[in-house]
Design an enzyme around this catalytic site. Structure first.
Site, PDB file in Angstrom:
ATOM      1  N   ARG A 198       4.511   0.231  -9.807  1.00 17.49           N
ATOM      2  CA  ARG A 198       3.471   0.098  -8.906  1.00 17.49           C
ATOM      3  C   ARG A 198       2.233   0.129 -10.108  1.00 17.49           C
ATOM      4  NH1 ARG A 198       5.802   1.682  -6.071  1.00 17.49           N
ATOM      5  NH2 ARG A 198       5.726   2.832  -3.791  1.00 17.49           N
ATOM      6  N   GLU A 227      -4.016  -3.675  -4.417  1.00 19.37           N
ATOM      7  CA  GLU A 227      -2.999  -4.673  -3.868  1.00 19.37           C
ATOM      8  C   GLU A 227      -3.615  -5.078  -2.396  1.00 19.37           C
ATOM      9  OE1 GLU A 227       0.856  -3.435  -3.644  1.00 19.37           O
ATOM     10  OE2 GLU A 227       1.208  -3.369  -5.438  1.00 19.37           O
ATOM     11  N   HIS A 246       3.949  -7.502  -3.891  1.00 14.56           N
ATOM     12  CA  HIS A 246       4.887  -6.318  -3.956  1.00 14.56           C
ATOM     13  C   HIS A 246       5.651  -6.426  -2.932  1.00 14.56           C
ATOM     14  CE1 HIS A 246       4.460  -1.751  -3.765  1.00 14.56           C
ATOM     15  NE2 HIS A 246       4.911  -2.169  -4.232  1.00 14.56           N
TER      16      HIS A 246
END
Length: 282
Positions: A198, A227, A246
């Site tokens: 993360r 993000e 991601h």
């Protein structure tokens, strides 16, 4: 339709699970998440409504480990830089300026040797890497021997020795900004940081400074905080950084497997059976 809803399947953190939603769904029994990380959910709040939660650890581990190795290799061989040179109109370059670093024989330090971290180690062994790992609990000796991994009780020891440091931990209050200025300065100036956990596990301001001043060689990030990053963020302007949006679990087969595993958890909850991948509040 609130009273009819008995299960929620979350995809990419949606829908947002808050008190208002939970109060509107009196017959809700289970929330199945489409990933492993549960940091976006208030597990204690959900449990207080008598609702169970589950994730999908089996479906996502291989593809996330693949992403970690892909980032490691791409950064080591500077694939993004050389791709841009290869498609440029002039294709002018100096070979000395695009030298990468050798992966075979290099030392990989894995922070977080859970299901995903262990699969990273399996892949790294095939690339003839030396493997160190740091984890809350040590793996069994036979598991270490299977991948040739050496346990580092203290994270500092791993950081000082590794040529590549890969972060594969869950985001918790204890791991928030786990990698900060002090940790980056412990790393070799030739080392690369890879983050597939993360974004908030790494202090991004400290990372920017470390990359700009040569404290570490490079970084490869599949996760950031937030993000996506703001378009003027300094990380987006550095040549020694690779950032992907991601991608960890994003393959066609993995998405199908995620749904299958989530449905297994949902059906178990609706039939009063133990959930295969239940996550309990800590």
């Amino acid at each position: 339709v609130g009273k009819k809803v008995k299960a929620i399947y979350m995809w990419w953190h949606k829908p947002v699970i808050d008190k208002e939603l939970l109060e509107s769904l009196p017959n809700l029994k289970v929330i199945a998440n489409s990933g492993v990380g549960m940091d976006h959910l208030d597990l204690k709040l959900i449990a207080s409504f008598g609702v169970k939660t589950a994730n999908v650890p089996h479906a996502v581990s291989s593809s996330t480990a693949d992403t970690g190795m892909a980032l490691l290799l791409a950064s080591a061989r500077r694939l993004v830089e050389v791709h841009n040179i290869s498609i440029s109109p002039s294709m002018e370059y100096c070979e000395a300026n695009i030298l990468g670093v050798k992966v075979a024989g290099a030392t990989l330090g894995i922070i977080g040797m859970g299901r995903i971290g262990y699969k990273v180690a399996l892949r790294a062994k095939a690339f003839e890497m030396n493997i160190l790992y740091h984890n809350r609990t040590r793996r069994k000796v036979q598991e270490e021997q299977a991948v040739g991994a050496t346990y580092c009780k203290k994270i500092d020891s791993l950081l000082q020795q590794a040529d590549f440091v890969m972060v594969v931990v869950s985001l918790t209050p204890q791991t928030h900004k786990l990698i900060g200025k002090r940790e980056l300065e412990l790393m070799k100036p030739t080392a690369t940081l890879i983050n597939i956990s993360r974004g908030a596990v790494v202090d991004q301001e400290a990372l920017v400074a470390a990359l700009q001043t040569g404290v570490i060689r490079a970084a490869a990030l599949d996760v950031t905080s937030p993000e996506p990053l703001p378009r003027d963020h300094p990380l987006l302007k550095l040549k020694n950084v690779i950032i992907t949006p991601h991608l960890g679990i994003r393959t066609d087969k993995t998405c199908y497997m995620i749904t299958e595993e989530a449905v297994e958890n949902i059906l178990a909850a609706l039939n009063g059976l133990p959930l295969p991948s239940e996550v309990l509040p800590s």
